[in-house]
Every structure is written in structure tokens, then in C-alpha cells.
Design an enzyme around this catalytic site. Structure first.
Site, short mmCIF file in Angstrom:
data_model
loop_
_atom_site.label_atom_id
_atom_site.label_comp_id
_atom_site.label_asym_id
_atom_site.label_seq_id
_atom_site.Cartn_x
_atom_site.Cartn_y
_atom_site.Cartn_z
CG ASP A 64 40.15 17.20 47.35
OD1 ASP A 64 40.10 18.43 47.25
OD2 ASP A 64 41.12 15.96 47.61
CB VAL A 65 38.18 22.76 47.87
CG1 VAL A 65 37.37 22.73 49.21
CG2 VAL A 65 39.63 23.35 47.73
CG ASN A 91 40.69 29.04 54.84
OD1 ASN A 91 41.47 29.94 55.43
ND2 ASN A 91 40.76 28.22 55.49
CE1 TYR A 164 49.74 28.34 50.65
CE2 TYR A 164 51.71 30.70 50.84
CZ TYR A 164 50.87 30.00 50.98
OH TYR A 164 50.03 30.95 51.87
CE LYS A 168 47.89 31.53 49.57
NZ LYS A 168 46.22 31.11 49.97
C1 BGC Z 1 52.35 31.09 54.47
C2 BGC Z 1 53.28 31.23 55.97
C3 BGC Z 1 54.31 32.46 55.94
C4 BGC Z 1 53.45 33.60 55.40
C5 BGC Z 1 54.55 34.66 55.75
C6 BGC Z 1 52.06 32.53 54.36
O1 BGC Z 1 50.55 33.10 53.14
O2 BGC Z 1 51.73 30.22 53.98
O3 BGC Z 1 53.71 30.57 55.46
O4 BGC Z 1 54.76 31.96 57.51
O5 BGC Z 1 52.15 33.69 54.37
O6 BGC Z 1 55.68 34.76 54.80
#
Ligand code: BGC
Length: 266
Positions: A64-65, A91, A164, A168
């Protein structure tokens, strides 16, 4: 095809989706591959078998990173098997979507823990290893290469996905800061930022005809991406063909970043 002959690559989240395609592309280019997985042991074994069946070298290693001690153990296992590490592909990533006021701290911490802290931990261990060894000219012009799997959402905001997108966006600055810091040591650090690629993470979208068509409106190139679209770029980016690239994010997204709505704007 770009050669990675004699090199070793560790791919986190290598048991499926983009990670699997990257692991296979690296192996096809001649690298020995450590296929990391968190819980999908069977899947990881299948990837290893497929690589070895084609004459490649690979092992699977569980970790588990987001857990420091597990990351250290994974690097140790990689070292024991291959003796050296040349490429890290950080990744492993997850999505746990929720409207902002509904998002739990657990959802927040889980995504940041795997997507960002995991990238930090793996990159730190990889850099230590690269610094220890330095450049081995017979293998590569660089002492080591790190590739982060980012996303178009390192720049595109996405309602309902705050954990999310933040993970990123954080990766973007981790990549650039680290690239600046280690460039004099001939360590290259880059990101690949995929758009909509058909993997488990968005399976519910591409498996539904209506939802898949909805997403296509955001892709000027008018096709969903395949994991192999990313694998090929990763193998090239890790190779000496890309030796002068560091601190870059390569968007592989069929044009998702091109403000698609403006194509038909008057
Ligand atoms: C997400 C996907 C999405 C894509 C484009 C990715 O980073 O994990 O769920 O479809 O971006 O929006």
C-alpha cells in the site's frame, strides 16, 4: 521502439488499467518490471505471467503506497530481485467522489494518502537509490527516471471530486519541485497526464452507451483513450530518446484540455 534494455522499472498500481499497460510497455522495451499492487494479487500475477510469457522479466510485489513501511519493504524486494532500479512509475491512484459537503475526512485522506503521499514516499526512495548509484552509461544517460501518472485534472477543476483534483494538482508541483531539485544529479522527473482512458476507475461511464457519449463531448479527438495510449508514451519518456525532458507534464488526452466547448462557439 525506444530501448530500456538492461533497466529495471517499478510500476505502482501495475496490476490493472494504465499501470498494467505501462508495465507491459516497459517490459516490451526490455526492462525488468516490478508490478506493484495493493490488494489485487491475482491480477498482478496475471500481468507478471503475461510479461514472462512474452520473454520479459517481472515480479509482483504487494504494498500500500500510502504506508511508509510497506513502501520501504517494496523497494527492498525490488532491489533483491533486480539489484538496481532505473525507473519509477508512480501510478497508483484512486477516486472517491462526493459532493463537497458530503465528503468525509476518510475519503479525503484516502485519496490524498494514495495519490499524493504515496507518490512522495515512492519518489523519495527512488531518488535515494538513484543518488547512491549515479549514472551507469551502459544503461542510460540518466541516473534515474521518475514518471508520475497525473491527470488532466491537475489543471481542470471537477466538481464533486475535490480530493482527486487536489491530489493531482499537488502531484504537479511535487513533480516540478523534485525535477528542479534533482536535475543536477541527472535524475529526470516528469508526469503523464491522461484524459479519459478506459480503466476500472471510470468503467461505469464507458460501459454505458449514453454516459460514454456524454464524455466524448469533452474529447475533441472523439475517441476514448486506451491504456496502451499511455503505456507507449511512458516507455518512450523513460528512455534516452527523451533524455532532455525533465519537469514536464505530457498530456495524453485527445485534446480534452483544448476547451472543447469553444469549437462550436460563435
Ligand atoms: C479520471 C477519470 C476521468 C478522466 C477524464 C481521470 O483522471 O480518473 O475518471 O474519466 O480523468 O475526466
Amino acid at each position: 521502439m525506444a530501448s530500456l534494455e538492461g533497466q529495471t522499472a517499478l510500476v505502482t498500481g501495475g496490476s490493472s488499467g494504465i499501470g498494467e499497460a505501462i508495465a507491459k510497455a516497459m517490459a516490451a522495451a526490455g526492462a525488468g518490471v516490478v508490478v506493484n499492487y495493493a490488494s489485487s494479487q491475482e491480477e498482478a500475477r496475471r500481468v507478471v505471467e503475461e510479461i514472462t510469457a512474452r520473454g520479459g522479466r517481472a515480479i509482483s510485489v504487494q504494498a500500500d503506497v500510502s504506508r511508509e513501511e510497506q513502501v520501504l519493504a517494496m523497494f527492498q524486494a525490488a532491489h533483491e530481485e533486480f539489484g538496481a532500479l532505473d525507473i519509477l512509475v508512480s501510478n497508483a491512484g484512486v477516486q472517491k467522489d462526493a459532493a463537497f459537503t458530503e465528503m468525509t475526512l476518510d475519503q479525503w485522506n484516502l485519496v490524498l494518502g494514495i495519490n499524493l503521499t504515496g507518490a512522495f514516499l515512492c519518489a523519495r526512495e527512488a531518488v535515494k537509490e538513484f543518488l547512491r548509484r549515479g549514472v551507469v552509461p551502459e544503461r542510460s544517460r540518466a541516473a534515474g527516471k521518475i514518471i508520475f501518472t497525473s491527470s488532466v485534472h491537475e489543471v481542470i477543476p471537477w466538481a464533486g471530486h475535490a480530493n482527486y483534483t487536489v491530489s493531482k494538482a499537488g502531484l504537479s508541483m511535487l513533480m516540478k519541485t523534485l525535477a528542479q531539485e534533482v536535475a543536477p544529479h541527472r535524475i529526470r522527473v516528469n508526469s503523464i497526464a491522461p484524459g479519459a482512458i478506459k480503466t476500472d476507475i471510470n468503467r461505469s461511464e464507458w460501459q454505458s452507451r449514453e454516459a460514454a457519449a456524454e464524455v466524448l463531448k469533452f474529447i475533441p479527438y472523439e475517441r476514448w483513450g486506451e491504456p496502451e495510449d499511455i503505456g507507449k508514451v511512458a516507455a518512450w519518456l523513460a528512455s534516452d530518446e527523451a533524455d532532455y525532458i525533465t519537469g514536464a507534464t505530457i498530456f495524453v488526452d485527445g485534446g480534452m484540455l483544448l476547451y472543447p466547448g469553444f469549437r462550436t462557439r460563435s
